[in-house]
Design an enzyme around this catalytic site. Sequence first.
Site, mmCIF file in Angstrom:
data_model
loop_
_atom_site.group_PDB
_atom_site.id
_atom_site.type_symbol
_atom_site.label_atom_id
_atom_site.label_comp_id
_atom_site.label_asym_id
_atom_site.label_seq_id
_atom_site.Cartn_x
_atom_site.Cartn_y
_atom_site.Cartn_z
ATOM 1 N N LYS A 1 6.759 0.353 -11.929
ATOM 2 C CA LYS A 1 7.541 1.552 -11.616
ATOM 3 C C LYS A 1 8.831 1.219 -10.867
ATOM 4 O O LYS A 1 9.722 2.060 -10.766
ATOM 5 C CB LYS A 1 6.701 2.574 -10.837
ATOM 6 C CG LYS A 1 6.246 2.171 -9.459
ATOM 7 C CD LYS A 1 5.316 3.244 -8.885
ATOM 8 C CE LYS A 1 4.762 2.872 -7.519
ATOM 9 N NZ LYS A 1 5.779 2.830 -6.465
ATOM 10 N N ASP A 2 8.955 -0.023 -10.352
ATOM 11 C CA ASP A 2 10.196 -0.454 -9.704
ATOM 12 C C ASP A 2 11.212 -1.002 -10.687
ATOM 13 O O ASP A 2 12.369 -1.234 -10.342
ATOM 14 C CB ASP A 2 9.909 -1.557 -8.665
ATOM 15 C CG ASP A 2 9.155 -1.039 -7.457
ATOM 16 O OD1 ASP A 2 9.139 0.181 -7.233
ATOM 17 O OD2 ASP A 2 8.577 -1.877 -6.731
ATOM 18 N N CYS B 1 16.201 7.217 -9.371
ATOM 19 C CA CYS B 1 15.050 7.385 -8.495
ATOM 20 C C CYS B 1 15.088 8.690 -7.713
ATOM 21 O O CYS B 1 14.089 9.110 -7.141
ATOM 22 C CB CYS B 1 14.965 6.213 -7.523
ATOM 23 S SG CYS B 1 16.328 6.197 -6.340
ATOM 24 N N ARG C 1 3.189 2.849 6.797
ATOM 25 C CA ARG C 1 3.041 4.269 6.440
ATOM 26 C C ARG C 1 1.689 4.812 6.890
ATOM 27 O O ARG C 1 1.606 5.933 7.391
ATOM 28 C CB ARG C 1 3.216 4.438 4.928
ATOM 29 C CG ARG C 1 4.622 4.107 4.459
ATOM 30 C CD ARG C 1 4.812 4.378 2.976
ATOM 31 N NE ARG C 1 6.090 3.847 2.509
ATOM 32 C CZ ARG C 1 6.805 4.378 1.534
ATOM 33 N NH1 ARG C 1 6.386 5.452 0.909
ATOM 34 N NH2 ARG C 1 7.947 3.830 1.165
ATOM 35 N N ARG D 1 9.901 5.590 5.008
ATOM 36 C CA ARG D 1 10.011 4.284 4.367
ATOM 37 C C ARG D 1 9.013 3.356 5.048
ATOM 38 O O ARG D 1 8.396 3.696 6.033
ATOM 39 C CB ARG D 1 11.420 3.701 4.551
ATOM 40 C CG ARG D 1 12.494 4.236 3.631
ATOM 41 C CD ARG D 1 12.444 3.767 2.196
ATOM 42 N NE ARG D 1 12.199 2.366 1.986
ATOM 43 C CZ ARG D 1 13.112 1.399 1.997
ATOM 44 N NH1 ARG D 1 14.377 1.680 2.261
ATOM 45 N NH2 ARG D 1 12.792 0.154 1.749
ATOM 46 N N GLY D 2 8.918 2.131 4.499
ATOM 47 C CA GLY D 2 8.064 1.132 5.130
ATOM 48 C C GLY D 2 6.953 0.671 4.209
ATOM 49 O O GLY D 2 6.673 1.288 3.184
ATOM 50 N N ARG E 1 9.697 12.491 -6.304
ATOM 51 C CA ARG E 1 8.708 13.023 -7.258
ATOM 52 C C ARG E 1 7.486 13.570 -6.520
ATOM 53 O O ARG E 1 7.032 14.695 -6.787
ATOM 54 C CB ARG E 1 8.265 11.899 -8.220
ATOM 55 C CG ARG E 1 7.084 12.258 -9.122
ATOM 56 C CD ARG E 1 6.537 11.037 -9.839
ATOM 57 N NE ARG E 1 6.070 10.019 -8.908
ATOM 58 C CZ ARG E 1 4.873 10.031 -8.332
ATOM 59 N NH1 ARG E 1 4.023 11.007 -8.566
ATOM 60 N NH2 ARG E 1 4.517 9.071 -7.506
ATOM 61 N N ARG E 2 6.946 12.782 -5.579
ATOM 62 C CA ARG E 2 5.786 13.252 -4.814
ATOM 63 C C ARG E 2 6.158 14.450 -3.943
ATOM 64 O O ARG E 2 5.404 15.416 -3.845
ATOM 65 C CB ARG E 2 5.238 12.125 -3.938
ATOM 66 C CG ARG E 2 4.536 11.020 -4.719
ATOM 67 C CD ARG E 2 4.100 9.883 -3.803
ATOM 68 N NE ARG E 2 3.488 8.802 -4.569
ATOM 69 C CZ ARG E 2 3.647 7.514 -4.316
ATOM 70 N NH1 ARG E 2 4.430 7.127 -3.308
ATOM 71 N NH2 ARG E 2 3.043 6.601 -5.053
#
Length: 315
Positions: free
Chosen positions: A80-81, A247, A152, A146-147, A128-129
Amino acid sequence: MSAGIRVGTRGSALAMTQTTTVAERVSELARLPYELVRVRTEGDVLKGSLSQIGGTGVFVAALRDALLEERCDVAVHSLKDLPTLPAPGLTVASVPEREDVRDALCARDSLTLATLPDGARVGTGSPRRAAQLRSARPGLDVVDIRGNVDTRLGRVAGLVPGAPGDLDAVVLAAAGLRRLGREAAITELIDPDVMLPAAGQGALAIECRESEATPGVREALAAYDHLPTRLAVTAERAVLLQLEAGCAAPIGALARLQGNILALEAVVCSTDGRSMIRLTRSAPATDAVAAAQLGLDLAEELLAAGAADIAPLNG
């Protein structure tokens, strides 16, 4: 010529875990030793949201440079990246069998999406989430974070002793949590009917030079390839390609192969979650060309239904 296989990887715990699993299997198939080559990417260095620092490609560019400069022989990416356009001189030689595609809620006090109280703070770095969270539970306060995975998880109240604990929950990919052995943090695996995953979520991509000629390596990568997974992710990524989606676009896509029929579902959301277009299309798909065509066709249906009017496309 290297006597073994040099496998490029990002240095995060998740990347190292994923890459080691891949390297061990490719090494076994090729009957060659392997070594890991750590590559620092811009995504590991820069702060800010993914859309601000240049999108998912920031995790990939340095690894691709390492391949082209022959500092490594293969590179392992979270699929997905991977940008939807191929890199000149490189090829995705293997897509192993996919892990769990779903998103996972990791919440305090074993809460679920349905039982989180209104006003609860839920962290995610994914537009998206975030959009699908807002659609499913408009009363939640969705926070951009982030992280790495452990950072997280540490944001969730009571989950990691001594960590900030300033959120009620975070949403992460189930596949990454499983690969890291963090399944215990999952309080709910979110049904794709509620939250459609990212294109390629749960899958890995193994990239190499088109000219890669180390005996046994290309054959090993071909043997490691999982056709049902490759067909599914090819269709999903074709949706993004046709939508010209970056993205920052809240888009989910999931394909499943049933016999020789590929069923593809995709969703395009507004960033606030108030508008959503969700469509499904199926077609026979026995090769990547047919799978890609299915994705292109579904994307055209989404555009005809007004996808460009509700989501930030062309990114």
